[in-house]
Write an enzyme that holds these catalytic residues in place. Structure first.
Site, PDB file in Angstrom:
ATOM      1  NE  ARG A   1       2.176  -5.035  11.598  1.00 19.98           N
ATOM      2  CZ  ARG A   1       2.793  -4.607  10.513  1.00 19.98           C
ATOM      3  NH1 ARG A   1       2.259  -3.649   9.790  1.00 19.98           N
ATOM      4  NH2 ARG A   1       3.943  -5.119  10.148  1.00 19.98           N
TER       5      ARG A   1
ATOM      6  NE  ARG B   1      -4.857  -1.045   9.770  1.00 20.73           N
ATOM      7  CZ  ARG B   1      -3.840  -0.487   9.125  1.00 20.73           C
ATOM      8  NH1 ARG B   1      -3.973   0.699   8.578  1.00 20.73           N
ATOM      9  NH2 ARG B   1      -2.696  -1.131   9.037  1.00 20.73           N
TER      10      ARG B   1
ATOM     11  NE  ARG C   1       7.226  -3.296   6.078  1.00 20.58           N
ATOM     12  CZ  ARG C   1       5.932  -3.077   5.854  1.00 20.58           C
ATOM     13  NH1 ARG C   1       5.556  -2.420   4.794  1.00 20.58           N
ATOM     14  NH2 ARG C   1       5.020  -3.532   6.678  1.00 20.58           N
TER      15      ARG C   1
ATOM     16  CE  LYS D   1      -2.587  -0.545   3.661  1.00 21.85           C
ATOM     17  NZ  LYS D   1      -2.076  -1.815   4.205  1.00 21.85           N
TER      18      LYS D   1
ATOM     19  NE  ARG E   1       6.579  -0.855   9.411  1.00 17.75           N
ATOM     20  CZ  ARG E   1       5.473  -0.484   8.785  1.00 17.75           C
ATOM     21  NH1 ARG E   1       5.525   0.069   7.605  1.00 17.75           N
ATOM     22  NH2 ARG E   1       4.307  -0.672   9.360  1.00 17.75           N
TER      23      ARG E   1
END
Ligand code: ADP
Length: 203
Positions: A145, A89, A128, A13, A134
């Site tokens: 998640r 969401r 990632r 996204k 992160r």
């Protein structure tokens, strides 16, 4: 153009949102990024949101909605439009967005739904986590998640399917390939008569 970008964590996204934003000259509004900034700056909102973001849980709707309403009220030009990434969401967020838009810019034009399978997104999130720092990409959190996405966010496909806004795009492949698919879908949304001549009623 008023767009929502829907898709699980790791579906691309952020990458695709930036491209759509540049290509169509519309601001990309990412609630994840807004939370990151608030957390980094240590604001009151950041402090309220931080523990949820770290745990891979959704930030409670009322906190999210306050933040989004402020962003949409303050600096959105309805004539230009926007791309929402990571919002809505949940059902209550989607309903609240409809109400906000009914009172301001008017309805959404399309919801682009990036479809990527779960094993692929877990792989991407793991990669990632190695390259970016992160707070929420640890493996357990990533799984959490994805579960939250399946339970809370995936049902929005039905919500937007019912209103005819949903445009599901295959999210597999290179960023260029996915971007090309998205552009085709948006082109079709803006000019449906080009691809569906039966919809064209001259005069
Ligand atoms: P990803 O798409 O990879 O999950 P985001 O940057 O969109 O990452 O979101 C990171 C985190 O920010 C989410 O896990 C959640 O805690 C919080 N968040 C972002 N947007 C919302 C939202 N609309 N509602 C609730 N929480 C949100």
């Amino acid at each position: 153009m008023r767009l929502v970008l829907l898709g699980p964590p790791g579906s691309g996204k952020g990458t695709q949102g930036a491209r759509i934003s540049a290509r169509h000259g519309i601001p990309a509004i990412s609630t994840g990024q807004l939370f990151d900034r608030q957390i980094a700056a240590g604001t009151q909102l950041g402090r309220r949101a931080e523990r949820y973001v770290r745990a891979g849980e959704l930030v409670p709707d009322e906190i999210v909605l306050d933040m989004v309403a402020e962003r949409l009220d303050g600096s959105v030009d309805c004539a230009v439009g926007f791309l929402l990434d990571g919002f809505p969401r949940t059902y209550p967020q989607a309903e609240a967005l409809d109400r906000m838009l009914a009172a301001s810019c008017g309805p959404l034009d399309a919801v682009v739904d990036l479809d990527v399978d779960i094993d692929e997104v877990l792989d991407r999130i793991r990669r990632r986590a190695h390259t970016e720092d992160r707070v929420d990409d640890a493996d357990d959190t990533a799984r959490r998640r994805l579960k939250v996405f399946a339970e809370e966010t995936a049902p929005l496909r039905r919500y937007y399917g019912r209103s005819g806004l949903l445009r599901t795009v295959d999210g597999a492949g290179t960023p260029d390939e996915v971007a090309a698919r998205i552009e085709r879908v948006l082109e079709d949304t803006a000019h449906p008569e080009l691809h569906h001549p039966e919809l064209h009623h001259p005069g």
